[in-house]
Design an enzyme around this catalytic site. Structure first.
Site, mmCIF file in Angstrom:
data_model
loop_
_atom_site.group_PDB
_atom_site.id
_atom_site.type_symbol
_atom_site.label_atom_id
_atom_site.label_comp_id
_atom_site.label_asym_id
_atom_site.label_seq_id
_atom_site.Cartn_x
_atom_site.Cartn_y
_atom_site.Cartn_z
ATOM 1 N NE ARG A 45 0.193 1.422 3.352
ATOM 2 C CZ ARG A 45 1.131 2.307 3.538
ATOM 3 N NH1 ARG A 45 2.402 1.933 3.616
ATOM 4 N NH2 ARG A 45 0.879 3.586 3.650
ATOM 5 N N GLY A 46 0.247 2.415 -0.115
ATOM 6 C CA GLY A 46 1.013 3.645 -0.306
ATOM 7 C C GLY A 46 1.052 3.915 -1.805
ATOM 8 C CB ALA A 47 0.047 6.877 -3.782
ATOM 9 N NE ARG A 88 -6.236 0.743 -1.579
ATOM 10 C CZ ARG A 88 -5.609 1.271 -0.529
ATOM 11 N NH1 ARG A 88 -4.333 1.042 -0.319
ATOM 12 N NH2 ARG A 88 -6.267 2.047 0.306
ATOM 13 C CD GLN A 196 -3.021 2.654 6.784
ATOM 14 O OE1 GLN A 196 -3.567 3.047 7.808
ATOM 15 N NE2 GLN A 196 -3.666 2.528 5.644
ATOM 16 C CG ASP A 237 -3.309 7.927 -1.440
ATOM 17 O OD1 ASP A 237 -3.024 8.389 -0.328
ATOM 18 O OD2 ASP A 237 -3.073 6.755 -1.779
ATOM 19 C CG ASN A 247 -2.707 11.585 2.598
ATOM 20 O OD1 ASN A 247 -2.156 10.686 1.948
ATOM 21 N ND2 ASN A 247 -2.343 11.852 3.839
ATOM 22 C CE LYS A 248 -5.243 5.510 4.428
ATOM 23 N NZ LYS A 248 -6.246 4.656 3.749
HETATM 24 O O1 MRU Z 1 -4.517 3.180 2.218
HETATM 25 P P1 MRU Z 1 -3.040 3.397 2.099
HETATM 26 O O2 MRU Z 1 -2.246 2.861 3.233
HETATM 27 O O3 MRU Z 1 -2.512 2.949 0.750
HETATM 28 O O4 MRU Z 1 -2.905 4.978 2.142
HETATM 29 C C1 MRU Z 1 -1.650 5.560 2.102
HETATM 30 C C2 MRU Z 1 -1.675 7.036 2.233
HETATM 31 O O5 MRU Z 1 -2.702 7.646 2.393
HETATM 32 C C3 MRU Z 1 -0.378 7.725 2.076
HETATM 33 O O6 MRU Z 1 -0.394 8.935 2.782
HETATM 34 C C4 MRU Z 1 -0.146 8.052 0.601
HETATM 35 O O7 MRU Z 1 -0.349 6.938 -0.214
HETATM 36 C C5 MRU Z 1 1.185 8.604 0.381
HETATM 37 S S1 MRU Z 1 2.433 7.330 0.324
HETATM 38 C C6 MRU Z 1 3.925 8.040 0.093
#
Ligand code: MRU
Length: 354
Positions: A45-47, A88, A196, A237, A247-248
């Site tokens: 996970r993470g963009a 996603r 996370q 994201d 973002n999250k």
């Molecule tokens: O749902 P996730 O864990 O994929 O969400 C991640 C985030 O929101 C991060 O802040 C974002 O992807 C930036 S990663 C460098």
């Protein structure tokens, strides 16, 4: 620095992030369906990390395509890319990485054979991976330059090595800032519902010996009110061309609190997170995830009645007027974002050497 994603030569090796920090478990995936599931179920996970993984996944989906019709090859490649994109919906890096491959191989359609086109898919995936490493480093340096000495930073979710192909975005700035003696302390939001922050960011900071304290999400306002935070840095994201930031979930609340307490609120992201096609927050698709993430801790321990009705948006959108600057690999972008994102777009550092 740990690698969230690795190409072994025949498969993708991922850290299964759902079991961290209890166990550091690797898994090897050699099918496109396996990659889809790993992204959807957040093993990765993470963009940026999602984009890199999907890029290798596209190669896995096409590598056994028979050497007959190029037209069918391209149709299948496109269909596989659309399939992976569905894993996603919010992180635009997923679309960006797959589209970069589609555009790259289409350019070569006339003079390469099908086996050569397949090799090209893999080569672009590897270039996207290497490129993200460099982008993260540059973001880290530009961001650290903004920080005063002895900064106390609050961050949300996980934006480090586990979320990218390099040192990370917001967390990358914290790593570089710490090396330069500028970061004194980090407040880590636990980041409900998937945790996370607690599971991944705390783990990364611990490995790097960076002083931090874990807080629950609802403590952030009080920590700010107590004067303990000098800057907030988060990842993204998807950023629209006019500076709306998905973002999250919980990021928007932090931005509003930061404004109230007069604390600079920074977003760190590479250009692969900027969606130049859209404007305005309402045009960003927001992923809604299974309610059991809210009803149970880590999908295991119930904390609500079984079947309690719930709402589980995985992301929120922060409007541009709350954001002091967007820190990219090309430099620090200040408002007005629409004009300045365009200016910096020309300067972005893409180093594809395929
Ligand atoms: O749902 P996730 O864990 O994929 O969400 C991640 C985030 O929101 C991060 O802040 C974002 O992807 C930036 S990663 C460098």
């Amino acid at each position: 620095m740990i690698s969230a994603v690795e190409w072994t030569g025949t498969s993708v090796r991922l850290i299964n992030q759902t079991v961290l920090p209890a166990r550091l478990e690797y898994e090897e995936i050699s099918t496109i369906e396996g990659i889809f599931d790993a992204i959807k179920n957040m093993h990765v996970r993470g963009a940026p990390a999602i984009g890199i993984t999907a890029a290798y996944g596209l190669y896995l989906g096409i590598k056994d395509f028979p050497d007959n019709s190029k037209e069918n090859f391209f149709k299948t490649l496109e269909a596989q890319a659309r399939y992976l994109e569905g894993a996603r919906p919010t992180a635009v890096n997923l679309h960006w990485a797959l589209q970069t491959i589609l555009d790259g191989v289409k350019q070569e359609a006339n003079h390469l054979t099908i086996p050569q086109l397949k090799e090209r898919v893999l080569a672009i995936a590897q270039a996207i991976h290497d490129d993200d490493r460099r982008r993260c480093q540059a973001i880290g340096e530009h961001g650290a330059a903004l920080l005063p000495l002895q900064s106390r930073i609050l961050t949300h979710c996980n934006t480090g090595a586990l979320a990218t192909g390099g040192i990370g975005t917001a967390l990358g700035i914290i790593y570089v800032g710490f090396q330069q003696g500028k970061v004194q302390h980090v407040y880590v939001d636990e980041t409900r519902p998937v945790l996370q922050g607690a599971r991944l960011t705390a783990w990364e900071l611990q490995q790097a010996n960076i002083p931090y304290q874990l807080i629950t999400d609802n403590m952030a306002g009080w920590v700010m009110q107590q004067g303990l935070v000098d800057a907030i840095i988060v990842g993204a994201d998807r950023i629209t061309r006019d500076g709306f930031v998905a973002n999250k979930i919980g990021t928007y609340s932090l931005a509003v609190l930061a404004r109230h307490h007069n604390i600079p609120f920074y977003v760190a992201a590479p250009f692969s997170t900027i969606d130049t096609q859209i404007r305005g927050g309402e045009s960003i698709p927001i992923e809604e995830r299974d309610c059991n993430e809210v009803r149970k801790i880590l999908n295991q321990f119930p904390i609500a009645p079984e079947n309690a009705p719930c709402y589980n948006p995985a992301f929120d959108v922060t409007p541009p007027h709350f954001i002091k600057a967007i820190i990219t690999e090309a430099g620090v972008i200040e408002p007005p974002f629409e004009a300045n994102i365009q200016k910096f777009y020309q300067k972005q550092t893409i180093h594809f050497t395929v």
